[in-house]
Design a protein around this motif. Sequence first.
Motif, mmCIF file in Angstrom:
data_model
loop_
_atom_site.group_PDB
_atom_site.id
_atom_site.type_symbol
_atom_site.label_atom_id
_atom_site.label_comp_id
_atom_site.label_asym_id
_atom_site.label_seq_id
_atom_site.Cartn_x
_atom_site.Cartn_y
_atom_site.Cartn_z
ATOM 1 N N PHE A 180 64.965 -9.458 52.286
ATOM 2 C CA PHE A 180 66.585 -9.053 51.811
ATOM 3 C C PHE A 180 67.456 -9.207 52.553
ATOM 4 O O PHE A 180 68.732 -8.948 52.259
ATOM 5 C CB PHE A 180 66.028 -7.533 52.462
ATOM 6 N N SER A 181 67.170 -8.953 53.732
ATOM 7 C CA SER A 181 68.101 -9.621 55.508
ATOM 8 C C SER A 181 68.739 -10.686 55.339
ATOM 9 O O SER A 181 69.779 -10.970 54.919
ATOM 10 C CB SER A 181 67.711 -9.129 56.521
ATOM 11 N N ILE A 254 70.787 -4.469 59.337
ATOM 12 C CA ILE A 254 72.186 -3.909 60.182
ATOM 13 C C ILE A 254 72.588 -5.130 60.541
ATOM 14 O O ILE A 254 72.099 -5.684 61.832
ATOM 15 C CB ILE A 254 72.775 -2.581 60.887
ATOM 16 N N ASN A 255 74.187 -5.522 59.741
ATOM 17 C CA ASN A 255 74.582 -6.828 60.088
ATOM 18 C C ASN A 255 73.316 -8.459 60.579
ATOM 19 O O ASN A 255 72.995 -8.629 61.116
ATOM 20 C CB ASN A 255 75.327 -6.594 62.259
ATOM 21 N N GLY A 256 72.597 -8.137 59.182
ATOM 22 C CA GLY A 256 71.771 -9.261 59.015
ATOM 23 C C GLY A 256 70.186 -8.944 59.382
ATOM 24 O O GLY A 256 69.931 -9.912 59.534
ATOM 25 N N ARG A 257 70.274 -7.582 60.286
ATOM 26 C CA ARG A 257 69.019 -7.902 61.005
ATOM 27 C C ARG A 257 68.319 -5.902 60.479
ATOM 28 O O ARG A 257 69.093 -4.874 60.453
ATOM 29 C CB ARG A 257 69.006 -7.450 62.076
ATOM 30 N N PHE A 258 66.960 -6.309 60.006
ATOM 31 C CA PHE A 258 66.178 -4.896 59.155
ATOM 32 C C PHE A 258 66.243 -4.071 60.664
ATOM 33 O O PHE A 258 65.677 -5.082 61.624
ATOM 34 C CB PHE A 258 65.135 -5.427 58.258
ATOM 35 N N LEU A 264 69.739 6.509 58.877
ATOM 36 C CA LEU A 264 70.231 6.027 58.072
ATOM 37 C C LEU A 264 68.769 6.446 56.918
ATOM 38 O O LEU A 264 69.406 5.815 55.306
ATOM 39 C CB LEU A 264 71.003 4.380 57.998
ATOM 40 N N THR A 265 67.392 6.235 56.927
ATOM 41 C CA THR A 265 66.679 6.558 55.736
ATOM 42 C C THR A 265 67.034 7.601 55.614
ATOM 43 O O THR A 265 66.725 7.743 54.201
ATOM 44 C CB THR A 265 65.199 6.040 56.628
ATOM 45 N N SER A 266 66.963 9.287 55.844
ATOM 46 C CA SER A 266 67.305 10.095 56.133
ATOM 47 C C SER A 266 68.800 10.169 54.541
ATOM 48 O O SER A 266 68.747 10.927 53.923
ATOM 49 C CB SER A 266 67.765 11.481 56.635
ATOM 50 N N ALA A 284 64.456 1.397 47.861
ATOM 51 C CA ALA A 284 66.325 1.146 47.914
ATOM 52 C C ALA A 284 66.667 0.284 49.563
ATOM 53 O O ALA A 284 66.000 -0.062 50.348
ATOM 54 C CB ALA A 284 66.939 2.099 48.084
ATOM 55 N N VAL A 285 67.617 -1.004 48.955
ATOM 56 C CA VAL A 285 67.559 -1.788 49.922
ATOM 57 C C VAL A 285 69.138 -1.188 49.893
ATOM 58 O O VAL A 285 70.084 -1.499 49.835
ATOM 59 C CB VAL A 285 67.449 -2.810 49.596
ATOM 60 N N ILE A 286 69.377 -0.990 51.902
ATOM 61 C CA ILE A 286 71.049 -1.255 52.619
ATOM 62 C C ILE A 286 71.382 -2.332 54.048
ATOM 63 O O ILE A 286 70.644 -2.132 54.426
ATOM 64 C CB ILE A 286 71.396 0.615 52.730
ATOM 65 N N SER A 287 72.068 -2.843 53.108
ATOM 66 C CA SER A 287 72.926 -3.591 53.978
ATOM 67 C C SER A 287 74.051 -3.778 54.506
ATOM 68 O O SER A 287 75.065 -3.899 53.663
ATOM 69 C CB SER A 287 72.318 -5.003 53.433
ATOM 70 N N ILE A 288 73.904 -2.967 55.435
ATOM 71 C CA ILE A 288 75.568 -2.490 56.342
ATOM 72 C C ILE A 288 76.318 -3.488 56.854
ATOM 73 O O ILE A 288 75.230 -3.931 58.070
ATOM 74 C CB ILE A 288 75.680 -1.584 57.128
ATOM 75 N N ASN A 289 77.513 -4.065 57.065
ATOM 76 C CA ASN A 289 77.967 -5.006 58.062
ATOM 77 C C ASN A 289 79.424 -4.172 58.770
ATOM 78 O O ASN A 289 80.003 -4.235 58.528
ATOM 79 C CB ASN A 289 78.741 -6.332 57.757
ATOM 80 N N VAL A 290 78.999 -4.136 60.488
ATOM 81 C CA VAL A 290 79.874 -3.567 61.079
ATOM 82 C C VAL A 290 80.638 -4.555 62.060
ATOM 83 O O VAL A 290 79.500 -5.070 62.326
ATOM 84 C CB VAL A 290 79.577 -2.504 61.668
ATOM 85 N N PRO A 291 81.312 -4.145 62.986
ATOM 86 C CA PRO A 291 82.233 -5.243 63.875
ATOM 87 C C PRO A 291 80.858 -5.043 64.562
ATOM 88 O O PRO A 291 80.106 -4.011 65.144
ATOM 89 C CB PRO A 291 83.273 -4.440 64.615
#
Length: 587
Positions: A180-181, A254-258, A264-266, A284-291
């Motif tokens: 997924f990541s 987060i940034n490609g790392r699970f 965030l689960t909550s 659910a799968v949530i993939s977030i990219n932040v600086p």
Amino acid sequence: MSKIIILDEITKNQIAAGEVVERPVSVVKELVENSLDAGSKNITIDITGGGLEKITVTDDGCGIPGEEIHLAFQRHATSKINSTLDLNRVTTLGFRGEALPSIAAVSKVSVTTRTKDSLSGTAVELAGGTLISAVTAGCPTGTTVTVRELFYNTPVRRKTVKNPVSEGSLCTDLISKLSFSRPDVCFEMRLNGKRIFYSPGTNSLIDSAAAVYGQNQAREMIYFENREEEIAIKGLAGKPSISRSTRNHITIIINGRFVNCQPLTSAVEEAYRELLSSGRRPVAVISINVPPELTDINIHPAKLEIRLMDEEKLISLTTGVLRQALISKEIIPTKISAKPGKSKLTGQSLTTIEQVPLITGQNAGQPGKESVQDISAGRYLPDETREECPGYISGLNSFPALNALAALPPVYILAAGEDGLYIVDQHAAHERILYEEFFFGKEQGDCQYLLVPVTLELNYREAEILLERVIWFTDSGFVIEHFGGNTFLLRGVPLKLPSGQEKEVFLDLLDYLKEKGSILNLADFSKKLASTLACRRAVKAGEKLAHFSMNALLQELAKTKNPFTCPHGRPTTVFLSNSELKNRFKR
Ligand code: ADP
Ligand code: MG
């Protein structure tokens, strides 16, 4: 005490290994993460004997130059960061330079590797952290690391890894999360020579979902994406119809790392709050990219935890984006028509319970401060009065004879007893009654055959658990046929299982086995089945009971062995004694 000395390198590595290499799955994680950092597009993972015997990870990444390979096995040697400055914006999965030396300290490792610019590759062998041989070798571009006899020189650690089957399962879970990541990478995993996982690397999350959950479930997942300034979110929202009973199926990247990230689960669960009945958890799968400078991953040796700046913002974005995805696909109407009278009511009523004190509080305005307090005191009544409830003190089943007075929507029955007011949770009470009926009843283990068998497409781990525990299922009334591969047919289910819920209940049980693993026995399993069935058949919040039904419920509850709690341990009854009432009315 002895003199202070500086430990030798091998001892240092064994100590570091204690943190980084907890069990076989930790080795797999570190090796695969190295392959990903090396830019690989195809990664094969081969595991034998639960990983204690042999783990091989092969990739087509950049390879390690022959002159650098000896460095790779030294502690704090890494090609990924140069200084603390880089530490503040890590973009690779590894950066600590600890994994290879730690793994090598507790196993026998061999590596063959070649960079694309080099004509020949290198092969090295180590045992217990010591280099045994290094030779030039012909091999394809990329790297193959083989770890044999893990923990051979740390027998205590080896003993704590008991069950090769569950180790293999943990590895499957890991590769699922990794796929997924990195949906752009093709992962293939073999366990004892058999291919059990394959994700095609098409850069489509839905394809990863199909690899993890099977085509059918993947079809019930909605893709979403969103970008707000520097924050990009994408992922999959499982429809409520495929909800599960554990949080294991919420994947946070987060940034490609699970990572394990409770807030965030909550946030994910919050998005589903009105769509799922209590105890159900989303897939659910949530993939977030932040600086990267807004995250700190250097807080956990296995890098499973993360610290986030701007956490609040990420939480609200996550909930918002998911909710949008769920609503836009008209999830709610499907759910209502699929299960009439259940979810919508429950959902709405639950919201109402929570909102009552708040709304009343606001309406009460300034002078009403006291009344606000009274209301919130009332809200927390269960905890305060719990002690006073007769049965709690005596520990005996001294459930009193009660007379139903009225229903207090959405879920309570107000009842008069000799010594005060009783507030009974109709769902919890009914659950208790049904639970004991199932658990102690004569029909336990009886079966009803299904007119149309239900097809179950399991993943490898689920299939494995099922085959291991199939006798528990059949003893409980399930009739299961192995259809081939990981597909099974459910031909019969326990007598009391509500129709239409066969698959859900079955998967709940599997999840439970997966979570509790080998510590369970048949009695625990039967209890779990009984409580699941009870919960599903019990009257729900929001269902209106006739007066005589309320009284019948109270009488049946009094007859149970443990009338004071539901099967999950929550109270069924809250008591307000006459003397307490007197006090409050200042009489
Ligand atoms: P880290 O990943 O934290 O840098 P490791 O001990 O895991 O530390 O690896 C040490 C170094 O070995 C890496 O920085 C990288 O340069 C090299 N390396 C390890 N595995 C691979 C691989 N599969 N492909 C290319 N280089 C690798
Ligand atoms: Mg690494």
